[in-house]
Design a protein around this motif. Structure first.
Motif, mmCIF file in Angstrom:
data_model
loop_
_atom_site.group_PDB
_atom_site.id
_atom_site.type_symbol
_atom_site.label_atom_id
_atom_site.label_comp_id
_atom_site.label_asym_id
_atom_site.label_seq_id
_atom_site.Cartn_x
_atom_site.Cartn_y
_atom_site.Cartn_z
ATOM 1 N N ARG A 395 50.133 9.770 28.742
ATOM 2 C CA ARG A 395 51.383 10.674 28.831
ATOM 3 C C ARG A 395 50.266 11.934 28.626
ATOM 4 N NH1 ARG A 395 56.250 10.849 28.768
ATOM 5 N NH2 ARG A 395 56.491 8.589 27.537
ATOM 6 N N GLU A 396 49.902 11.976 27.250
ATOM 7 C CA GLU A 396 48.545 12.365 26.271
ATOM 8 C C GLU A 396 47.764 13.519 27.142
ATOM 9 O OE1 GLU A 396 49.793 11.965 21.964
ATOM 10 O OE2 GLU A 396 48.013 10.479 22.580
ATOM 11 N N SER A 397 47.626 12.374 28.300
ATOM 12 C CA SER A 397 45.855 12.308 29.354
ATOM 13 C C SER A 397 46.596 13.456 30.546
ATOM 14 C CB SER A 397 45.333 10.840 29.110
ATOM 15 O OG SER A 397 44.392 10.888 28.474
ATOM 16 N N LEU A 398 47.572 12.947 30.956
ATOM 17 C CA LEU A 398 47.913 13.385 32.055
ATOM 18 C C LEU A 398 48.503 15.000 32.172
ATOM 19 C CD1 LEU A 398 49.625 10.591 33.512
ATOM 20 C CD2 LEU A 398 47.968 11.486 34.185
ATOM 21 N N ILE A 399 49.201 15.333 30.589
ATOM 22 C CA ILE A 399 49.758 16.384 30.322
ATOM 23 C C ILE A 399 48.688 17.674 29.638
ATOM 24 C CG2 ILE A 399 51.862 15.411 29.921
ATOM 25 C CD1 ILE A 399 52.203 16.218 27.131
ATOM 26 N N ARG A 410 58.429 21.447 27.694
ATOM 27 C CA ARG A 410 57.628 19.913 27.379
ATOM 28 C C ARG A 410 58.431 18.910 28.616
ATOM 29 N NH1 ARG A 410 59.774 16.117 23.995
ATOM 30 N NH2 ARG A 410 58.539 14.863 22.938
ATOM 31 N N ALA A 411 59.871 19.276 29.079
ATOM 32 C CA ALA A 411 60.196 17.586 29.456
ATOM 33 C C ALA A 411 59.836 17.965 31.126
ATOM 34 C CB ALA A 411 61.973 18.945 29.715
ATOM 35 N N GLU A 412 59.738 19.294 31.569
ATOM 36 C CA GLU A 412 58.495 19.992 33.213
ATOM 37 C C GLU A 412 57.481 18.577 32.908
ATOM 38 O OE1 GLU A 412 60.757 23.310 34.313
ATOM 39 O OE2 GLU A 412 58.869 23.816 33.602
ATOM 40 N N ARG A 413 56.150 18.523 31.330
ATOM 41 C CA ARG A 413 55.615 18.209 32.025
ATOM 42 C C ARG A 413 55.921 16.417 31.386
ATOM 43 N NH1 ARG A 413 53.136 22.768 27.136
ATOM 44 N NH2 ARG A 413 53.144 24.467 28.393
ATOM 45 N N HIS A 414 56.350 16.819 30.773
ATOM 46 C CA HIS A 414 56.639 14.752 31.110
ATOM 47 C C HIS A 414 56.881 14.143 31.784
ATOM 48 C CE1 HIS A 414 56.146 14.319 26.586
ATOM 49 N NE2 HIS A 414 56.036 15.161 26.709
ATOM 50 N N ALA A 417 54.045 14.327 34.256
ATOM 51 C CA ALA A 417 53.241 12.660 34.047
ATOM 52 C C ALA A 417 53.933 11.223 34.324
ATOM 53 C CB ALA A 417 52.864 12.545 32.746
ATOM 54 N N GLY A 418 55.282 11.516 35.044
ATOM 55 C CA GLY A 418 55.654 10.056 35.776
ATOM 56 C C GLY A 418 55.275 10.220 36.676
ATOM 57 N N GLU A 419 55.401 11.542 37.726
ATOM 58 C CA GLU A 419 55.307 11.792 38.996
ATOM 59 C C GLU A 419 54.227 11.369 39.384
ATOM 60 O OE1 GLU A 419 56.459 15.313 39.790
ATOM 61 O OE2 GLU A 419 58.859 15.130 39.795
ATOM 62 N N LEU A 420 53.097 11.486 38.513
ATOM 63 C CA LEU A 420 51.876 11.513 38.952
ATOM 64 C C LEU A 420 51.111 10.118 38.932
ATOM 65 C CD1 LEU A 420 50.325 14.580 36.515
ATOM 66 C CD2 LEU A 420 49.790 14.194 38.645
ATOM 67 N N ARG A 428 55.297 3.056 35.338
ATOM 68 C CA ARG A 428 55.903 4.227 34.052
ATOM 69 C C ARG A 428 55.760 3.325 32.879
ATOM 70 N NH1 ARG A 428 59.561 9.159 36.272
ATOM 71 N NH2 ARG A 428 59.086 9.405 38.819
ATOM 72 N N THR A 429 55.458 2.594 32.553
ATOM 73 C CA THR A 429 55.322 1.488 32.041
ATOM 74 C C THR A 429 53.984 2.131 30.662
ATOM 75 O OG1 THR A 429 55.125 -0.074 32.458
ATOM 76 C CG2 THR A 429 57.382 0.472 31.801
ATOM 77 N N ALA A 430 53.119 2.685 31.955
ATOM 78 C CA ALA A 430 51.893 2.596 31.189
ATOM 79 C C ALA A 430 51.338 4.144 30.507
ATOM 80 C CB ALA A 430 50.955 2.709 32.472
#
Length: 560
Positions: A395-399, A410-414, A417-420, A428-430
């Motif tokens: 998650r941190e790498s993607l955002i 913050r919510a949009e970034r998270h 990350a799930g969409e990516l 998404r468990t990853a």
């Protein structure tokens, strides 16, 4: 097959695995990765273990050589190496078998090589384990490096790993494994970073060792074409279990399991019997109305080598990437592909020539003026270990790019990350996992997702699917094509896999020793190559021997 080889293959197994079960301790529970696995490898035999990322291939190989991670547990079964039981054995006993009885060619050269030591020193360490001393050590180091396919070995022995290309580093690992003269070599994705001609030469050499001296070879690979071309026996794994086993011709012609049939259909080289089938059929006569997003114009790049000598990495190279299109760059390891990418990214300054992004000259721009442009082009590295911070969760790498450019809440970034992760076929468990909790293929998919996070206009892809199994590779290529069509993305796609290039690229440039030897539409260059070096690359594509059962042609032999 000679009579002596036949006798050798009926001898006592070098390695015998019986009903092996193994897994990893997670939250106090062992999650099983290998279920009831049995395998015997005899002298003079080549066995290929094939399966998707996470199928249990590498776990099996690491258990065999006693190199499982600290949280791994063997929960059942037996592993005998050279007649010695290693399950439950002391580390001293297992260590005595490494190198002399079983040698390992690891998958990732950046993990397998010490960055603080010259490569000659690292190979010499393996040579000395055989009792060789004095001047003979240096001679043996040069010999095994040449045997592993490293040209100009005497010039490379004093270099550090970071001074070599990815393919050259992989060949050093192969040389280290060969230096111990083991009875069995475990090759864990040994040629995934190599171009097809060097790949063929390396595999030819490993195969000749087996046929001539009785050494056994266990190939761990996601490349079914390589396995089918080289192995006497192919074992297909899925989710830690064997789903199919047999001779390559049997498995390719009449696979019994639907999973095996899907693997064959997803492998570009096997699906067409080793014949390149370009996805885009346009030729040089077809009109293109696409303006250039990236222009590399008459670029020359020189580096200062030892003793101040000039080393020419690129010589008068011109490449054009049209907007919304894919231009591929292919060539052997050391041909200048990675240097070209670094210049395109602005990480290296050309000695001569110009680089223009969307018509803007990049050379001489300050960091402040380059930064808005950098959001519009992103790089996917060849090596996912180097691309991802080991301390960051997925998650941190993607955002991180979104945070850097102050994009979204913050919510949009998270949510992004799930969409990516959805886009690159990861659960998404990853999101809350660290890179070392993912397989090599999964790490590469995270790196691709990270590059897409800013929705760039141009993506530079450095061997982006070389670490992926064929079915996931197909998903990623389809994803890249879909994104290109939906958002008008342009790609500069660097690869040694011509079958992959044929599936994604519109145009291609062939590099050799820092010079473009041929360039044009994929259909023209692959369908009617004008240069012998292009012909050599095409002739070395794996998958042909497996389908035809014939001996390689003279051209194929020359390419190896």
């Amino acid at each position: 097959m000679t009579a002596s080889t036949t006798v050798a293959r009926t001898g006592s197994p070098i390695v015998e695995i019986t009903s092996l079960s193994a897994g990893y301790l997670t939250g106090g529970t062992v999650v099983t990765a290998v279920h009831d696995f049995s395998l015997a490898v005899r002298p003079g035999e080549i066995v290929a273990l094939v399966g998707e990322s996470g199928s249990g291939k590498s776990t099996t190989a690491h258990a065999l050589i006693g190199l499982l991670s600290d949280n791994a547990r063997i929960t059942g079964g037996s592993i005998r190496v050279g007649g010695v039981e290693i399950v439950g054995a002391r580390e001293k006993t297992v260590r005595s078998l490494r190198g002399s009885t079983v040698g390992l060619i690891p998958q990732d050269p950046m993990v397998g090589l010490n960055p603080t030591q010259q490569i000659g020193t690292q190979v010499a360490e393996a040579v000395r384990l055989r009792g060789i001393r004095g001047p003979a050590v240096h001679a043996e180091v040069l010999e095994v490096l040449r045997t592993a396919g490293l040209d100009a070995a005497d010039q490379h022995v004093h270099r550090y790993p970071h001074e070599l290309s990815g393919g050259q580093r992989q060949r050093v690992l192969i040389a280290i494994a060969l230096a111990g003269r083991p009875e069995l070599i475990i090759a864990d994705e040994p040629t995934s970073a190599l171009d097809v001609t060097v790949q063929a030469r390396i595999l030819d050499h490993l195969e000749s060792l087996v046929r001539e001296s009785g050494i056994a070879l266990l190939i761990i690979t996601h490349d079914l074409a390589v396995a089918a071309d080289r192995a006497d026996r192919v074992i297909v794994m899925r989710q830690g279990r064997i789903v199919e086993s047999g001779a390559p011709a049997e498995i390719l012609v009449a696979p019994a399991d639907p999973y095996t049939r899907r693997l064959i259909a997803a492998a570009p080289a096997l699906a067409n019997g080793g014949v390149l089938e370009p996805r885009f059929r346009e030729t040089g006569n077809d009109r293109s109305d696409h303006a250039a997003i990236l222009e590399i114009d008459a670029v020359t790049k020189e580096f200062r080598g030892r003793k101040g000598r000039a080393v020419v990495a690129l010589n008068d190279v011109s490449v054009c990437v049209p907007a919304g299109r894919t231009h591929a760059v292919v060539g052997e390891s050391g041909s200048g592909k990675s240097t070209l990418l670094r210049i395109a990214m602005g990480l290296e300054t050309p000695t001569a020539g110009a680089v223009r992004f969307d018509g803007i000259e990049m050379s001489g721009l300050s960091w402040r003026r380059q930064r808005p442009l950098r959001r519009r082009f992103q790089l996917v590295h060849q090596n996912p270990y180097a691309a991802l911070d080991p301390r960051f969760t997925v998650r941190e790498s993607l955002i991180e790019p979104l945070v850097s450019f102050r994009i979204g809440s913050r919510a949009e970034r998270h949510a992004r990350a799930g969409e990516l992760l959805d886009a690159v076929a990861l659960p998404r468990t990853a999101l809350d996992r660290l890179p070392d909790e993912l397989s090599g293929g999964q790490r590469q998919r995270v790196a691709i997702a990270r590059a897409l996070s800013l929705r760039p206009d141009l993506v530079l892809l450095d061997e982006p699917v070389s670490a992926l199994d064929v079915s996931v590779q197909e998903q990623i290529l389809d994803l890249l094509l879909d994104l290109q069509q939906r958002f008008g993305l342009a790609y500069l796609f660097v690869s040694h896999d011509l079958a992959v290039v044929a599936k994604i690229a519109h145009t291609v440039s062939v590099l050799d020793s820092g010079t473009v030897v041929e360039s044009g539409a994929i259909a023209d260059v692959f369908g009617n190559p004008q240069d012998s070096r292009t012909e050599r690359l095409i002739a070395a594509i794996p998958g042909r021997r497996a389908r035809s059962g014939r001996e390689p042609s003279n051209l194929e032999r020359e390419s190896r």
